[in-house]
Design a protein around this motif. Structure first.
Motif, PDB file in Angstrom:
ATOM      1  N   GLU A 337       0.817  -1.205   0.000  1.00 28.36           N
ATOM      2  CA  GLU A 337       0.000   0.000   0.000  1.00 28.36           C
ATOM      3  C   GLU A 337       0.856   1.262   0.000  1.00 28.36           C
ATOM      4  OE1 GLU A 337      -2.878   0.017   3.134  1.00 28.36           O
ATOM      5  OE2 GLU A 337      -4.249  -1.298   2.043  1.00 28.36           O
ATOM      6  N   HIS A 338       1.903   1.276   0.815  1.00 26.94           N
ATOM      7  CA  HIS A 338       2.756   2.458   0.911  1.00 26.94           C
ATOM      8  C   HIS A 338       3.395   2.776  -0.442  1.00 26.94           C
ATOM      9  CE1 HIS A 338       6.035   4.711   3.442  1.00 26.94           C
ATOM     10  NE2 HIS A 338       5.537   5.443   2.462  1.00 26.94           N
ATOM     11  N   ILE A 339       3.931   1.760  -1.090  1.00 29.32           N
ATOM     12  CA  ILE A 339       4.611   1.951  -2.380  1.00 29.32           C
ATOM     13  C   ILE A 339       3.623   2.412  -3.446  1.00 29.32           C
ATOM     14  CG2 ILE A 339       5.818   0.762  -4.248  1.00 29.32           C
ATOM     15  CD1 ILE A 339       7.134  -0.999  -2.119  1.00 29.32           C
ATOM     16  N   GLN A 340       2.453   1.786  -3.495  1.00 34.31           N
ATOM     17  CA  GLN A 340       1.484   2.123  -4.542  1.00 34.31           C
ATOM     18  C   GLN A 340       0.918   3.535  -4.358  1.00 34.31           C
ATOM     19  OE1 GLN A 340       1.163   0.440  -7.242  1.00 34.31           O
ATOM     20  NE2 GLN A 340       2.570  -1.090  -6.393  1.00 34.31           N
ATOM     21  N   LEU A 341       0.656   3.916  -3.112  1.00 31.12           N
ATOM     22  CA  LEU A 341       0.129   5.258  -2.869  1.00 31.12           C
ATOM     23  C   LEU A 341       1.189   6.313  -3.191  1.00 31.12           C
ATOM     24  CD1 LEU A 341      -2.263   6.929  -1.876  1.00 31.12           C
ATOM     25  CD2 LEU A 341      -1.369   6.735   0.442  1.00 31.12           C
ATOM     26  N   ALA A 342       2.441   6.046  -2.803  1.00 33.33           N
ATOM     27  CA  ALA A 342       3.527   6.978  -3.117  1.00 33.33           C
ATOM     28  C   ALA A 342       3.718   7.096  -4.628  1.00 33.33           C
ATOM     29  CB  ALA A 342       4.823   6.516  -2.443  1.00 33.33           C
ATOM     30  N   SER A 343       3.669   5.967  -5.319  1.00 35.24           N
ATOM     31  CA  SER A 343       3.825   5.965  -6.781  1.00 35.24           C
ATOM     32  C   SER A 343       2.709   6.770  -7.442  1.00 35.24           C
ATOM     33  CB  SER A 343       3.815   4.518  -7.291  1.00 35.24           C
ATOM     34  OG  SER A 343       3.812   4.491  -8.704  1.00 35.24           O
ATOM     35  N   LEU A 344       1.483   6.609  -6.948  1.00 32.97           N
ATOM     36  CA  LEU A 344       0.346   7.350  -7.507  1.00 32.97           C
ATOM     37  C   LEU A 344       0.513   8.852  -7.284  1.00 32.97           C
ATOM     38  CD1 LEU A 344      -2.490   7.531  -8.752  1.00 32.97           C
ATOM     39  CD2 LEU A 344      -3.430   7.057  -6.478  1.00 32.97           C
ATOM     40  N   ALA A 345       0.864   9.242  -6.061  1.00 33.57           N
ATOM     41  CA  ALA A 345       1.004  10.660  -5.741  1.00 33.57           C
ATOM     42  C   ALA A 345       2.112  11.307  -6.568  1.00 33.57           C
ATOM     43  CB  ALA A 345       1.280  10.831  -4.245  1.00 33.57           C
ATOM     44  N   ILE A 346       3.251  10.623  -6.694  1.00 32.05           N
ATOM     45  CA  ILE A 346       4.361  11.162  -7.494  1.00 32.05           C
ATOM     46  C   ILE A 346       3.965  11.236  -8.972  1.00 32.05           C
ATOM     47  CG2 ILE A 346       6.734  10.749  -8.268  1.00 32.05           C
ATOM     48  CD1 ILE A 346       6.510  11.687  -5.376  1.00 32.05           C
ATOM     49  N   GLY A 347       3.212  10.233  -9.440  1.00 33.76           N
ATOM     50  CA  GLY A 347       2.764  10.234 -10.829  1.00 33.76           C
ATOM     51  C   GLY A 347       1.856  11.418 -11.141  1.00 33.76           C
ATOM     52  N   ILE A 348       0.926  11.722 -10.217  1.00 36.59           N
ATOM     53  CA  ILE A 348       0.033  12.876 -10.420  1.00 36.59           C
ATOM     54  C   ILE A 348       0.826  14.178 -10.347  1.00 36.59           C
ATOM     55  CG2 ILE A 348      -1.983  14.116  -9.539  1.00 36.59           C
ATOM     56  CD1 ILE A 348      -3.020  11.435  -8.451  1.00 36.59           C
ATOM     57  N   ALA A 349       1.808  14.240  -9.420  1.00 35.67           N
ATOM     58  CA  ALA A 349       2.662  15.434  -9.326  1.00 35.67           C
ATOM     59  C   ALA A 349       3.430  15.652 -10.628  1.00 35.67           C
ATOM     60  CB  ALA A 349       3.615  15.298  -8.146  1.00 35.67           C
ATOM     61  N   ASN A 350       3.866  14.569 -11.270  1.00 33.13           N
ATOM     62  CA  ASN A 350       4.565  14.679 -12.553  1.00 33.13           C
ATOM     63  C   ASN A 350       3.661  15.257 -13.633  1.00 33.13           C
ATOM     64  OD1 ASN A 350       7.035  13.735 -11.662  1.00 33.13           O
ATOM     65  ND2 ASN A 350       6.560  11.581 -12.105  1.00 33.13           N
ATOM     66  N   LEU A 351       2.365  14.934 -13.577  1.00 35.40           N
ATOM     67  CA  LEU A 351       1.417  15.506 -14.536  1.00 35.40           C
ATOM     68  C   LEU A 351       1.342  17.026 -14.364  1.00 35.40           C
ATOM     69  CD1 LEU A 351      -1.559  12.935 -14.398  1.00 35.40           C
ATOM     70  CD2 LEU A 351       0.241  13.122 -16.130  1.00 35.40           C
ATOM     71  N   TYR A 352       1.344  17.483 -13.108  1.00 38.35           N
ATOM     72  CA  TYR A 352       1.371  18.924 -12.863  1.00 38.35           C
ATOM     73  C   TYR A 352       2.652  19.532 -13.433  1.00 38.35           C
ATOM     74  CZ  TYR A 352      -2.683  19.069  -9.697  1.00 38.35           C
ATOM     75  OH  TYR A 352      -3.950  19.030  -9.170  1.00 38.35           O
ATOM     76  N   ARG A 353       3.769  18.830 -13.210  1.00 38.57           N
ATOM     77  CA  ARG A 353       5.071  19.356 -13.680  1.00 38.57           C
ATOM     78  C   ARG A 353       5.095  19.456 -15.204  1.00 38.57           C
ATOM     79  NH1 ARG A 353       9.749  20.166 -11.159  1.00 38.57           N
ATOM     80  NH2 ARG A 353       9.035  19.116  -9.265  1.00 38.57           N
TER      81      ARG A 353
END
Length: 356
Positions: A337-353
């Motif tokens: 869960e920790h890895i998947q949630l972190a991966s999702l959050a970073i992925g969405i942040a990359n979309l903003y970037r």
């Protein structure tokens, strides 16, 4: 002296009845007793009330999402047909998910279906229609095997003069066509917020509950149209706060019981994602996991936040949907869960970037 004895017995019986009523789960305690008490299923109720006048029921198929009143409706109907006393001998209720094979159709259902009906008493006939047939209720009939459903078709045909069937299911597509075609179909739609809220308010008033503003709306939102789940959640919440001073049901208590993440935490997470500070995002997610919040619940609530928010473009929502789909799939298959949630959050942040 004998009068005193009988009065004492009557008081004891009344007290036991009251205690039994209080100890019931609220979903049973507040289950509709009559068809007119069924909430938000006007079409089904209207048709069934008209058939009550002729007392000539067809075989019936009730389908729709959980907690929309399917079982409550047929139980209320049988009580209006036979009364409490005669219902015990005229109605057979089975949960087809527990007894789903062909053997149950050949033995239990067939034996009950072939029995001739007993003659009702004069008092029952005065109060209820008491038609000359029995009713077999098969709850969760979509769990029955295809062979069992085929065997049930023949039983329905052979004993239709003395037995009517009511099949209840969530997915009508799992009922074989020859069986479905022999039944009148009644679709039970998810309860709209106003009807469900009225029912919850009725239960809360009867139980003298105190609660914070918007708590009932939150319970309904978490339950997603399932009134049974909403009433159970309300009862559980009332038990949690019972020994508090004052005993007020809070939004946080509902979140704890339902396993949902408080919206202020979701808003904080989305703010940090927007800031694109990766170390801050990772630190906050670690704090969330240490607090014991469900990663799957957070993924679902992030989906609701981004997809139902009009401030985001269709292209952005499309990319976020793919990211959430991947994370949800991996969580379902046992991913961390920790890895998947972190991966999702970073992925969405990359979309903003990337300026999406």
């Amino acid at each position: 002296m004998s009068d005193g004895f009988f009065n004492k017995r009557q008081k004891t019986a009344a007290s036991e009845k009251s205690n039994n009523e209080d100890s019931k789960p609220w979903i049973e305690k507040y289950r509709p007793k009559k068809l007119e008490d069924v909430t938000a299923q006007d079409h089904a109720v209207t048709v069934l009330q008209k058939t009550l006048k002729s007392a000539n029921l067809p075989h019936m198929l009730f389908y729709g999402p959980p907690g929309t009143g399917k079982t409550s409706t047929i139980l209320a109907l049988t009580k209006e047909l036979y009364g409490l006393t005669l219902t015990k001998s005229r109605v057979l209720e089975l949960n087809a998910s527990d007894e789903r094979g062909i053997a149950i159709v050949r033995d239990k259902i067939k034996n009950f279906a072939r029995l001739t009906v007993s003659k009702p008493s004069a008092s029952d006939l005065e109060q209820y229609p008491c038609p000359p047939y029995k009713i077999i209720i098969l709850d969760e009939a979509d769990s029955m095997t295809a062979d069992a459903q085929s065997a049930l078709r023949r039983t329905m045909e052979n004993y239709s003069s003395v037995t009517r069937f009511c099949l209840i299911c969530n997915y009508v597509t799992r009922i074989i066509d020859p069986l479905a075609s022999r039944c009148s179909k009644f679709r039970f739609k998810p309860l709209d917020s106003s009807n469900a809220l009225g029912r919850l308010q009725h239960v809360a008033t009867e139980e003298n509950l105190k609660f914070e503003e918007k708590v009932l709306e939150k319970i309904l939102d978490v339950s997603q149209g399932d009134l049974r789940r909403a009433i159970m959640l309300l009862q559980s919440s009332s038990k949690i706060v019972k020994h508090l001073d004052p005993p007020v049901i809070t939004n946080l208590a509902v979140d704890e019981l339902a396993g949902t993440v408080p919206m202020d935490l979701i808003n904080t997470l989305t703010t940090k994602i927007t800031s694109m500070d990766y170390s801050d995002i990772m630190k906050f997610i670690a704090e969330l996991k240490r607090s014991g919040w469900s990663g799957a619940a957070m993924v679902n609530q992030l989906h609701e936040y981004y997809i139902n928010n009009d401030q985001f473009t269709k292209a952005f929502k499309n990319e976020v949907s793919w990211l959430i789909f991947g994370s949800d799939s991996k969580l379902t298959n046992g991913g961390n869960e920790h890895i998947q949630l972190a991966s999702l959050a970073i992925g969405i942040a990359n979309l903003y970037r990337e300026g999406m």
